[in-house]
Design a protein around this motif. Sequence first.
Motif, mmCIF file in Angstrom:
data_model
loop_
_atom_site.group_PDB
_atom_site.id
_atom_site.type_symbol
_atom_site.label_atom_id
_atom_site.label_comp_id
_atom_site.label_asym_id
_atom_site.label_seq_id
_atom_site.Cartn_x
_atom_site.Cartn_y
_atom_site.Cartn_z
ATOM 1 N N ILE A 148 11.840 7.696 -12.410
ATOM 2 C CA ILE A 148 11.100 8.359 -11.328
ATOM 3 C C ILE A 148 10.534 7.307 -10.372
ATOM 4 N N ILE A 149 9.956 6.253 -10.927
ATOM 5 C CA ILE A 149 9.373 5.189 -10.102
ATOM 6 C C ILE A 149 10.461 4.478 -9.314
ATOM 7 N N ARG A 150 11.576 4.162 -9.961
ATOM 8 C CA ARG A 150 12.690 3.491 -9.266
ATOM 9 C C ARG A 150 13.188 4.331 -8.084
ATOM 10 N N LYS A 151 13.354 5.636 -8.318
ATOM 11 C CA LYS A 151 13.838 6.526 -7.257
ATOM 12 C C LYS A 151 12.865 6.544 -6.084
ATOM 13 N N GLU A 152 11.578 6.605 -6.381
ATOM 14 C CA GLU A 152 10.580 6.632 -5.305
ATOM 15 C C GLU A 152 10.586 5.322 -4.525
ATOM 16 N N ILE A 153 10.715 4.217 -5.227
ATOM 17 C CA ILE A 153 10.769 2.915 -4.552
ATOM 18 C C ILE A 153 12.017 2.828 -3.680
ATOM 19 N N LYS A 154 13.149 3.341 -4.160
ATOM 20 C CA LYS A 154 14.384 3.356 -3.356
ATOM 21 C C LYS A 154 14.200 4.212 -2.104
ATOM 22 N N ASN A 155 13.530 5.358 -2.244
ATOM 23 C CA ASN A 155 13.264 6.208 -1.079
ATOM 24 C C ASN A 155 12.396 5.475 -0.062
ATOM 25 N N VAL A 156 11.360 4.811 -0.539
ATOM 26 C CA VAL A 156 10.483 4.053 0.354
ATOM 27 C C VAL A 156 11.270 2.938 1.023
ATOM 28 N N GLU A 157 12.114 2.260 0.254
ATOM 29 C CA GLU A 157 12.920 1.169 0.806
ATOM 30 C C GLU A 157 13.814 1.672 1.949
ATOM 31 N N LYS A 158 14.477 2.797 1.747
ATOM 32 C CA LYS A 158 15.337 3.362 2.792
ATOM 33 C C LYS A 158 14.530 3.669 4.054
ATOM 34 N N GLU A 159 13.362 4.281 3.861
ATOM 35 C CA GLU A 159 12.510 4.620 5.001
ATOM 36 C C GLU A 159 12.032 3.363 5.731
ATOM 37 N N GLU B 87 0.825 -1.209 0.000
ATOM 38 C CA GLU B 87 0.000 0.000 0.000
ATOM 39 C C GLU B 87 0.858 1.258 0.000
ATOM 40 N N ILE B 88 1.883 1.270 0.844
ATOM 41 C CA ILE B 88 2.772 2.431 0.923
ATOM 42 C C ILE B 88 3.429 2.687 -0.428
ATOM 43 N N ILE B 89 3.984 1.634 -1.012
ATOM 44 C CA ILE B 89 4.648 1.781 -2.308
ATOM 45 C C ILE B 89 3.664 2.273 -3.357
ATOM 46 N N HIS B 90 2.491 1.687 -3.380
ATOM 47 C CA HIS B 90 1.492 2.079 -4.379
ATOM 48 C C HIS B 90 1.155 3.569 -4.263
ATOM 49 N N HIS B 91 0.863 4.017 -3.052
ATOM 50 C CA HIS B 91 0.509 5.433 -2.876
ATOM 51 C C HIS B 91 1.658 6.357 -3.252
ATOM 52 N N ILE C 222 2.234 6.206 -7.229
ATOM 53 C CA ILE C 222 1.195 6.950 -7.941
ATOM 54 C C ILE C 222 1.365 8.452 -7.690
ATOM 55 N N GLY C 223 1.694 8.832 -6.473
ATOM 56 C CA GLY C 223 1.955 10.244 -6.170
ATOM 57 C C GLY C 223 3.107 10.802 -6.983
ATOM 58 N N SER C 224 4.187 10.050 -7.098
ATOM 59 C CA SER C 224 5.347 10.535 -7.866
ATOM 60 C C SER C 224 5.024 10.606 -9.357
ATOM 61 N N ILE C 225 4.203 9.670 -9.835
ATOM 62 C CA ILE C 225 3.775 9.712 -11.237
ATOM 63 C C ILE C 225 2.934 10.969 -11.482
ATOM 64 N N LEU C 226 1.987 11.222 -10.611
ATOM 65 C CA LEU C 226 1.122 12.394 -10.789
ATOM 66 C C LEU C 226 1.911 13.697 -10.662
ATOM 67 N N ASP C 227 2.949 13.701 -9.827
ATOM 68 C CA ASP C 227 3.803 14.891 -9.716
ATOM 69 C C ASP C 227 4.525 15.172 -11.039
ATOM 70 N N ALA C 228 4.938 14.112 -11.729
ATOM 71 C CA ALA C 228 5.684 14.270 -12.979
ATOM 72 C C ALA C 228 4.774 14.490 -14.184
ATOM 73 N N LEU C 229 3.554 14.019 -14.081
ATOM 74 C CA LEU C 229 2.611 14.084 -15.196
ATOM 75 C C LEU C 229 1.876 15.430 -15.195
ATOM 76 N N PRO C 230 1.852 16.123 -16.332
ATOM 77 C CA PRO C 230 1.108 17.381 -16.384
ATOM 78 C C PRO C 230 -0.364 17.161 -15.990
ATOM 79 N N LEU C 231 -0.903 18.122 -15.300
ATOM 80 C CA LEU C 231 -2.253 18.040 -14.744
ATOM 81 C C LEU C 231 -3.315 17.646 -15.775
ATOM 82 N N GLU C 232 -3.157 18.124 -16.992
ATOM 83 C CA GLU C 232 -4.177 17.836 -18.001
ATOM 84 C C GLU C 232 -4.256 16.353 -18.381
#
Length: 111
Positions: free
Chosen positions: A88-99, A38-42, A45-55
């Motif tokens: 972007i996804i790999r970096k976010e997963i690495k951050n979650v892994e460290k935490e 669940e943590i990884i998924h949230h 998806i958050g990091s994807i939406l941050d990188a993806l233009p709002l439209e």
Amino acid sequence: MSHIFYDHLIILEEVEAEIKNVTESSEEKEELWKLIDEIIHHRVIGSILDALPLEHHEEFLVKFHEAPHSEYLLSFLDERTEENIEEIIRKEIKNVEKELLLEIKGKKDNG
């Protein structure tokens, strides 16, 4: 646990080893893995939406909801972002892994 388009980017060997060290039952392991999933998924998806233009958010979320396993989603995201979405996804997963490792090791040392 269902298959998600970014699953191939998740490698948590160190977390897996720590979970084996701190859990006593298969139920505990299963519960921890559900939380981690669940943590990884949230976070992903958050990091994807941050990188993806709002439209493009709504279109992505509809496509994801219809076929969360579809590898087409990576192509969709790459075409609509300025960045390499897999990186972007790999970096976010690495951050979650460290935490997670800090949290698990902290609990083990204090528990």
